[in-house]
Design a protein around this motif. Structure first.
Motif, PDB file in Angstrom:
ATOM      1  N   MET A 195       0.430  -5.322  -7.392  1.00 25.16           N
ATOM      2  CA  MET A 195      -1.196  -5.119  -7.309  1.00 25.16           C
ATOM      3  C   MET A 195      -1.652  -3.658  -7.377  1.00 25.16           C
ATOM      4  SD  MET A 195      -0.502  -6.790  -3.258  1.00 25.16           S
ATOM      5  CE  MET A 195      -2.011  -6.333  -2.776  1.00 25.16           C
ATOM      6  N   LYS A 196      -0.979  -2.735  -7.838  1.00 24.52           N
ATOM      7  CA  LYS A 196      -1.546  -1.199  -8.021  1.00 24.52           C
ATOM      8  C   LYS A 196      -1.305  -1.183  -9.437  1.00 24.52           C
ATOM      9  CE  LYS A 196      -0.011   1.614  -3.874  1.00 24.52           C
ATOM     10  NZ  LYS A 196      -0.317   2.786  -3.727  1.00 24.52           N
ATOM     11  N   PHE A 197       0.090  -1.619  -9.674  1.00 26.77           N
ATOM     12  CA  PHE A 197       0.114  -1.199 -11.576  1.00 26.77           C
ATOM     13  C   PHE A 197       0.500  -2.263 -12.158  1.00 26.77           C
ATOM     14  CE2 PHE A 197       2.254   1.914  -8.188  1.00 26.77           C
ATOM     15  CZ  PHE A 197       1.498   3.335  -9.401  1.00 26.77           C
ATOM     16  N   ARG A 254       3.189   5.041 -17.591  1.00 26.94           N
ATOM     17  CA  ARG A 254       1.709   5.891 -18.014  1.00 26.94           C
ATOM     18  C   ARG A 254       0.851   4.973 -18.098  1.00 26.94           C
ATOM     19  NH1 ARG A 254       1.401   8.355 -14.367  1.00 26.94           N
ATOM     20  NH2 ARG A 254       3.926   8.946 -13.377  1.00 26.94           N
ATOM     21  N   LYS A 306      -6.588  -7.813   2.548  1.00 26.23           N
ATOM     22  CA  LYS A 306      -6.400  -6.782   2.161  1.00 26.23           C
ATOM     23  C   LYS A 306      -4.791  -7.127   0.806  1.00 26.23           C
ATOM     24  CE  LYS A 306      -7.685  -2.792  -0.467  1.00 26.23           C
ATOM     25  NZ  LYS A 306      -8.435  -3.063  -2.091  1.00 26.23           N
ATOM     26  N   PHE A 329       0.897  -0.868   0.233  1.00 24.53           N
ATOM     27  CA  PHE A 329       0.404  -0.113  -0.209  1.00 24.53           C
ATOM     28  C   PHE A 329       1.064   1.262  -0.109  1.00 24.53           C
ATOM     29  CE2 PHE A 329      -2.712  -3.147   1.854  1.00 24.53           C
ATOM     30  CZ  PHE A 329      -3.869  -2.909   1.315  1.00 24.53           C
ATOM     31  N   SER A 330       2.523   1.244   0.545  1.00 20.59           N
ATOM     32  CA  SER A 330       3.106   2.387   0.488  1.00 20.59           C
ATOM     33  C   SER A 330       3.071   2.958  -0.867  1.00 20.59           C
ATOM     34  CB  SER A 330       4.581   2.668   1.779  1.00 20.59           C
ATOM     35  OG  SER A 330       4.951   1.452   1.156  1.00 20.59           O
ATOM     36  N   ASP A 331       3.676   4.452  -0.675  1.00 14.33           N
ATOM     37  CA  ASP A 331       4.244   5.133  -2.398  1.00 14.33           C
ATOM     38  C   ASP A 331       5.385   4.653  -2.089  1.00 14.33           C
ATOM     39  OD1 ASP A 331       1.322   5.730  -2.388  1.00 14.33           O
ATOM     40  OD2 ASP A 331       1.872   7.764  -0.961  1.00 14.33           O
ATOM     41  N   HIS A 332       6.214   3.385  -2.811  1.00 16.00           N
ATOM     42  CA  HIS A 332       7.555   3.060  -2.860  1.00 16.00           C
ATOM     43  C   HIS A 332       7.296   4.350  -4.480  1.00 16.00           C
ATOM     44  CE1 HIS A 332       6.331  -0.541  -1.227  1.00 16.00           C
ATOM     45  NE2 HIS A 332       7.321  -0.076  -0.120  1.00 16.00           N
ATOM     46  N   GLU A 362      -8.899  -7.771 -12.079  1.00 16.54           N
ATOM     47  CA  GLU A 362      -7.425  -7.134 -12.841  1.00 16.54           C
ATOM     48  C   GLU A 362      -6.854  -8.244 -13.611  1.00 16.54           C
ATOM     49  OE1 GLU A 362      -5.750  -3.975 -11.050  1.00 16.54           O
ATOM     50  OE2 GLU A 362      -8.227  -2.854 -10.524  1.00 16.54           O
ATOM     51  N   THR A 375     -11.238  -8.684  -5.847  1.00 17.80           N
ATOM     52  CA  THR A 375     -11.422  -7.494  -6.195  1.00 17.80           C
ATOM     53  C   THR A 375      -9.752  -7.185  -7.466  1.00 17.80           C
ATOM     54  OG1 THR A 375     -10.058  -6.209  -4.295  1.00 17.80           O
ATOM     55  CG2 THR A 375     -11.989  -5.907  -4.670  1.00 17.80           C
ATOM     56  N   LEU A 376      -8.071  -7.903  -6.821  1.00 17.99           N
ATOM     57  CA  LEU A 376      -7.641  -8.026  -7.647  1.00 17.99           C
ATOM     58  C   LEU A 376      -7.680  -8.908  -8.795  1.00 17.99           C
ATOM     59  CD1 LEU A 376      -4.731  -7.889  -4.813  1.00 17.99           C
ATOM     60  CD2 LEU A 376      -4.734  -6.806  -7.298  1.00 17.99           C
ATOM     61  N   TYR A 399       6.763   3.693 -13.369  1.00 14.74           N
ATOM     62  CA  TYR A 399       6.318   2.449 -14.574  1.00 14.74           C
ATOM     63  C   TYR A 399       5.381   3.277 -15.382  1.00 14.74           C
ATOM     64  CZ  TYR A 399       3.422   4.905 -10.988  1.00 14.74           C
ATOM     65  OH  TYR A 399       2.520   6.230  -9.662  1.00 14.74           O
ATOM     66  N   PRO A 416      -1.993  -2.810 -14.874  1.00 17.95           N
ATOM     67  CA  PRO A 416      -2.663  -2.622 -16.218  1.00 17.95           C
ATOM     68  C   PRO A 416      -2.033  -1.658 -16.499  1.00 17.95           C
ATOM     69  CG  PRO A 416      -3.880  -1.856 -14.219  1.00 17.95           C
ATOM     70  CD  PRO A 416      -2.716  -2.894 -13.347  1.00 17.95           C
ATOM     71  N   ASN A 417      -0.889  -0.886 -15.816  1.00 14.30           N
ATOM     72  CA  ASN A 417      -0.079   0.197 -16.736  1.00 14.30           C
ATOM     73  C   ASN A 417       0.711  -0.448 -17.662  1.00 14.30           C
ATOM     74  OD1 ASN A 417      -0.699   1.727 -13.903  1.00 14.30           O
ATOM     75  ND2 ASN A 417       0.143   3.124 -15.025  1.00 14.30           N
TER      76      ASN A 417
END
Lengths: 447, 231
Positions: free
Chosen positions: B108-110, B16, B138, B7-10, B149, B145-146, B14, B112-113
């Motif tokens: 988990m975050k990116f 756009r 989570k 969850f943290s903003d490393h 994706e 939810t993942l 990546y 789809p990028n």
């Protein structure tokens, strides 16, 4: 002094103004300034935290028990006598966990920790105007009110209070207003029915219907050929479009933002369009109904915002540049105006201007800049006006006439009454709740 | 470090969007000299690839597929990078290990990028972080939810492979995959005959560790169904 309104919302008919201030919701008649509805969130969050801690402790206990049983079963199966080394190890562990078994401890912030504000973060009318929907911080609930105009004492009738596992950050309703979708701080979207159940307080065990791994900042529902879609925006520049109610099918992503997205809008006059804004210098215009090449236009707002930037827009010192002049702006609201098709009103956080932008042949251009005398906190619109809540001491509201596109004084008397009739008072400015929270969404990655 | 908070903003790099991803530097031998572009797309992804053992064994088995490992821990990613460079040098003449590479990222975050809709044929989730605490669930790599994706980047008929030594996590992954309308569990017959299952069972560093400790390995595979939901 009167605490400024953190959120304002006008109903479809344009005669009622709903406001959120701290943990209070108030409804005023716009014509007279009379207060005809109010509700205060009096829930205490320590109980729900306690409940959660107890639940988790219970679960851990069961898991441990299972593990031990499995081990014992295995040992029995293999026929190995219990080794002499293990028991003392287990004893040690148990004594360590002893303090876990007692009364759950409520975590309390240490000295110097930032103040925790519990307030109403979202407030919205349902599409049909029959319901008012808000979210609370205290027990992370959605609160649904029926607007009961026959009740002279209080038109707000709480019909449902549904707590969720994480703090809700955005809400929307399905086209028929039967369901509320809620996006939370952890990136999950939940749905709950708008039904006339008694208000109840239970912890939801519901599964999210879709999710991001990033705080959700806005959630919307749009329609194309009778098919509904959910739009979700997050702190990681993402806008995702999923089907509704088959929310497990992702239609596509809209890529282009380079900063957090804070606001999504589907204009009522062209539902194929999506407008988005956030921490970027641009307002984005998309044709979301297309499969590819969805970005139609990007409108640079940094130039028009420049004259209205103040010291509150300077980046925090830890992230400041060498010249100490790095300024950061973000969009806190984008709204349509029922009486003005092809126009959107844009609010850049902590400025005293409303930008009217024109959408013509898939391009965005500047229509008018309307400057107010005070910093604007929240905006809403009806058929003939934009109402802005402002950071001011004598009168908390301003009106912009949409025919002349100028500040109007016509309602200043009733607005003064509304200010007088608001019961949320604070001793001094030091007690203000956050009026401009959007800038905090900016990512500050450090490792 | 064994763990990393998804969850943290490393500070992550990546693209756009998938269109803007430059894969050429990852698979230079697959760059078409006339167009300067990659002749193939990545079709196999190892999510949380750890020390890269799975990719190294998949490489000769799928010489015509580009295989990407994603790993969130910086040091581990650097190690795998060095390992692949060394392998490529050792097998320079045979052009081996040119179809695998690693990047540091938060899938988990990116995800789809990096990947277009329906781009992937196989996704591996090998010995993921179990996140035992309920409130950390989570953060698990498989959630309902993942999975939506993952279904987006997987093509129809594409396969998700999961393996873990933690029974509780295995049950969790199976439960969520079983419940997801876009995935269907594959049977023992598939498991017996699929080459990837064998490789996955034997090749990862974590898997070997489990074997040394005589632990259990639980696995299941799922097929991506067409978009219309189960009736």
């Amino acid at each position: 002094m009167k605490h400024p309104f953190q959120i304002v919302a006008v109903n479809n008919a344009g005669d009622l103004l709903c406001t959120a201030t701290k943990n209070h919701i108030q409804v005023f008649k716009i014509s007279s300034g009379e207060r005809i509805g109010q509700w205060t969130d009096e829930a205490d969050n320590t109980e729900s935290i306690k409940e959660k801690i107890l639940k988790e402790q219970e679960r851990q206990k069961i898991l441990k028990q299972q593990e031990l049983e499995e081990k014992a079963a295995k040992a029995a199966e293999e026929g190995t006598p219990e080794s002499s080394e293990e028991p003392p190890k287990k004893k040690k562990k148990k004594s360590k966990n002893k303090n876990n078994d007692g009364e759950p401890k409520i975590p309390t912030p240490g000295p110097g920790a930032p103040t925790i504000y519990n307030y109403i973060r979202t407030l919205k009318f349902s599409r049909n105007g029959k319901y008012l929907i808000g979210t609370t911080d205290s027990d992370k609930s959605v609160v649904i009110f029926e607007i009961d105009l026959s009740n002279n004492e209080n038109i707000l009738k709480l019909i449902k209070r549904q707590p969720f596992p994480k703090r809700p950050s955005s809400i929307t309703t399905s086209y028929d207003d039967s369901e509320i979708l809620l996006g939370d701080k952890f990136g999950d979207v939940y749905s709950t029915k708008v039904d006339t159940q008694e208000a109840r307080v239970v912890n939801s065990e519901a599964e999210p219907i879709l999710g991001h791994v990033s705080m959700l900042t806005d959630v919307l529902i749009g329609k194309k050929n009778d098919e509904q879609f959910i739009f979700t925006a997050d702190r990681d520049e993402h806008i995702k479009i999923s089907k509704f109610p088959q929310s497990f099918i992702v239609k596509h992503w809209l890529f282009g933002h380079e900063q957090f997205v804070s606001k999504l809008l589907i204009p009522s006059w062209n539902e194929d369009l999506l407008i988005s804004g956030g921490g970027d210098d641009y307002i984005f215009l998309w044709d979301w109904s297309k499969e590819s090449n969805q970005l139609l236009d990007k409108f640079n707002i940094s130039e028009i915002v420049e004259p209205y930037i103040n010291e509150s827009h300077l980046a925090p010192s830890r992230f400041q540049n060498e010249n100490n002049d790095l300024q950061e702006t973000c969009i806190s609201d984008i709204i349509t105006i029922p009486g003005l098709p092809n126009i959107i009103a844009v609010l850049v956080e902590a400025t005293n201007v409303v930008f009217l932008l024109k959408l013509e042949s898939n391009k965005i251009s500047l229509d008018k800049i309307i400057e107010l005398d005070s910093k604007i906190i929240s905006i809403t619109s009806s058929n003939n006006q934009i109402i802005a809540s402002v950071e001011s001491e004598d009168n908390l509201l301003r009106s912009i006439d949409i025919n002349t596109k100028t500040v109007s004084n016509e309602l200043s008397e009733s607005f003064k009454k509304i200010t007088e009739n608001s019961f949320v008072e604070i001793p001094s400015k030091d007690e203000l709740y956050p009026l401009y929270p959007v800038f905090q969404l900016r990512k500050r990655s450090e490792h | 470090r064994a763990h990393s908070n998804p969850f943290s903003d490393h500070k992550l790099e990546y693209p756009r969007s998938p269109d803007q991803m430059n894969w050429s530097k990852f698979y230079p031998k697959f760059v078409d000299e006339t167009t300067g572009k990659l002749s193939k797309q990545v079709t196999i992804a190892d999510i949380g690839c750890g020390y890269g053992g799975l990719m190294i064994d998949l490489s000769p088995a799928f010489p015509n597929n580009l295989i990407l490992g994603m790993e969130i821990r910086v040091q581990v990613t650097n190690f795998v990078e060095d390992r692949i460079i060394a392998l490529r040098q050792q097998h320079f003449k045979e052009d081996k290990f040119q179809n695998i590479n690693v990047l540091r990222g938060n899938a988990m975050k990116f995800l789809p990028n990096f990947f277009q809709k329906s781009q992937l044929e196989k996704m591996f989730f090998c010995f993921p972080d179990p996140h035992f605490k309920q409130r950390k669930h989570k953060a698990r790599i498989i959630t309902n939810t993942l999975l939506s994706e993952y279904a987006y980047v997987l093509k129809e008929g594409g396969i998700i492979y999961t393996i873990t030594d933690v029974k509780d996590l295995h049950d969790w992954m199976v439960k969520h995959l079983d419940e997801h309308p876009l995935f269907e569990r594959l049977d023992e017959n598939f498991e017996k005959n699929d080459e990837c299952v064998k490789i996955m069972f034997n090749s990862t560093e974590e898997g070997k560790k489990v074997e040394r400790n005589k632990g259990d390995k639980f696995f299941k595979c799922y097929k991506r169904l067409p978009d219309h939901p189960k009736l």
